[in-house]
Design an enzyme around this catalytic site. Structure first.
Site, PDB file in Angstrom:
ATOM      1  N   ASN A   1       4.163  -0.244   0.203  1.00 22.86           N
ATOM      2  CA  ASN A   1       3.100   0.679  -0.195  1.00 22.86           C
ATOM      3  C   ASN A   1       2.569   0.255  -1.564  1.00 22.86           C
ATOM      4  OD1 ASN A   1       4.572   2.215  -2.363  1.00 22.86           O
ATOM      5  ND2 ASN A   1       5.930   2.593  -0.623  1.00 22.86           N
ATOM      6  N   ARG A   2       1.555   0.961  -2.024  1.00 26.69           N
ATOM      7  CA  ARG A   2       0.831   0.491  -3.202  1.00 26.69           C
ATOM      8  C   ARG A   2       1.333   1.079  -4.517  1.00 26.69           C
ATOM      9  NH1 ARG A   2      -5.015   1.798  -2.350  1.00 26.69           N
ATOM     10  NH2 ARG A   2      -5.227   0.660  -4.290  1.00 26.69           N
TER      11      ARG A   2
END
Ligand SMILES: Cc1cc2nc3c(=O)[nH]c(=O)nc-3n(C[C@H](O)[C@H](O)[C@H](O)COP(=O)(O)O)c2cc1C
Length: 412
Positions: A210-211
């Protein structure tokens, strides 16, 4: 306005030369710095250097300029005392209240925040005598930052290195910015913060991730350290440098993060789960790289659920009075989803932020609402992640149980 008065205590460790850089940063940013070295420290860096860089006379003992009563005045007038490096010997003296030179006298007369930046060989740091002295100082309200891991004197490496002077400077700046309270509000507390995003491997080169950049979790760790807490930061895939004064545990996957959080939380006063933990991971891990085959569609990736760490630590608290904080990044119905998540997870506070272009992932700023289990809502307007971090600790601090030892009104 008068310049903030800082006493820079320097004790006799090899890292004394790094205190010159700290002194420079302090004076160049408008602080009036009085250096008080120990006699041993002068074996590493001479009095002329301290005096020239600080613009003040330098003495190691109480018998110079006696008419000015320096053994009392220097500590009384200080806004901050920082001892860097703090030797094992200096920590022992401070913990036991000895006063046999100017620095130890100053530590007893100071009523401002006191920061110790220990530096020594790993064996000295890990020795139970040193650890007990550190615990005593922290319990009384001193900020004792964790040494860094790295190259020590000679060829040795390990824990015990003085953190980067820039980072000690930043921590001092934060302590000063919070005002003159001699006892920071998280002194004597152990807090655990998770940061970053987990990566769930599919094969040796690919993962589900994920970011999350980890910047919010790092801001939480830095601000807690400046407020006197012992901080364990559990970091997943951020690539960020370890913050000064914080114990950092590096992990990769959700399962590893769970293990590290549960271990660190065993004696923690508060756990803040700022990491973005993957909800799912690939059901199977391919030991070799998955190849594309001519004329064949790729096989679907089956997923399995990861453990729900926030729900688990909320339900099975290591201590009944432990405060648990979660984070929720939402894209729609932000508050309604946040309230529902707070109820479902069973944590005390939930920081709800909307994923947007300028905020949350990777940004330096954030905007959030902190929801409390008792129904309170605290909006935090768009601003630096450190502001949000301080608001979280402002909300955690009054929820912590009173210290068991009754030391809360004493100073470092
Ligand atoms: C080359 C050398 C390096 C030293 N480095 C350290 C150190 O990094 N940390 C430490 O606690 N003691 C270190 N010591 C030992 C201290 O200098 C010694 O304990 C001294 O009594 C400390 O005095 P002070 O606390 O009054 O400054 C070192 C000694 C030598 C000779």
């Amino acid at each position: 306005m008068d310049k903030p008065k800082v006493v820079l205590g320097v004790s006799g460790g090899i890292a004394a030369y790094k205190a010159c850089e700290l002194l420079r940063r302090l004076t160049e940013s408008g602080h009036d710095v009085r250096v008080v070295p120990t006699a041993s420290a002068l074996n590493f860096v001479g009095a002329a250097t301290w005096s020239a860089l600080s613009g003040h006379p330098v003495s190691t003992e109480v018998w110079s300029d006696v008419h000015e009563v320096p053994h009392v005045r220097i500590g009384q007038h200080a806004d901050l005392v920082v001892v860097a490096p703090a030797t094992a010997d200096m920590l022992a003296k401070a913990a036991h209240g000895l006063a046999d030179d100017l620095l130890t006298n100053t530590l007893l007369t100071a009523r401002c925040p006191v920061v110790f930046a220990p530096a020594m060989h790993t064996e000295m740091w890990e020795h139970p005598a040193t650890q007990e002295n550190v615990a005593t100082l922290r319990r009384r309200g001193a900020v004792v930052i964790e040494p860094a891991v790295g190259r020590l004197t000679g060829a040795d490496t390990g824990k015990g290195r003085l953190p980067d002077p820039d980072q000690i400077f930043e921590l001092c700046r934060r302590v000063l910015a919070r005002g003159g309270a001699a006892r920071p509000d998280l002194a004597g507390r152990h807090v655990v913060v998770s940061a970053g995003g987990t990566r769930e491997p599919l094969d040796p080169v690919r993962y589900l991730g994920n970011r999350s950049s980890g910047k919010q979790g790092y801001a939480l760790a830095r601000t807690a350290a400046a407020r006197g807490a012992r901080v364990t930061l559990i970091e997943a895939n951020t690539g960020l440098p370890d913050p000064a004064g914080v114990d950092v545990v590096h992990v990769g996957t959700a399962v590893q993060l769970r293990e590290a959080v549960l271990k660190a939380a065993a004696d923690a006063d508060a756990v803040v789960m700022a990491a973005a933990v993957a909800d799912f991971r690939p059901a199977a891990y391919a030991a070799g790289k998955i190849k594309k085959k001519d004329g064949q569609e790729p096989a679907p990736v089956a997923l399995v659920r990861n453990p729900d760490i926030l729900a688990e630590i909320s339900a099975e608290r290591a201590r009944p009075d432990q405060v648990v904080v979660g984070f929720a990044a939402e894209t729609d119905d932000v508050l309604a989803n946040g309230r529902e998540k707070l109820r479902r997870k069973g944590c005390d506070l939930l920081v709800v932020n909307e994923v947007g272009e300028r905020k949350t992932f990777g940004a330096e700023e954030n905007e959030a609402v902190v929801l409390a289990a008792d129904g309170a809502e605290t909006p935090v307007p768009y601003g630096p992640k450190e502001t949000l971090a301080d608001t979280v600790w402002d909300l955690v601090a009054p929820r912590l149980a009173a210290p068991a030892d009754g030391d809360s009104d004493k100073t470092g």
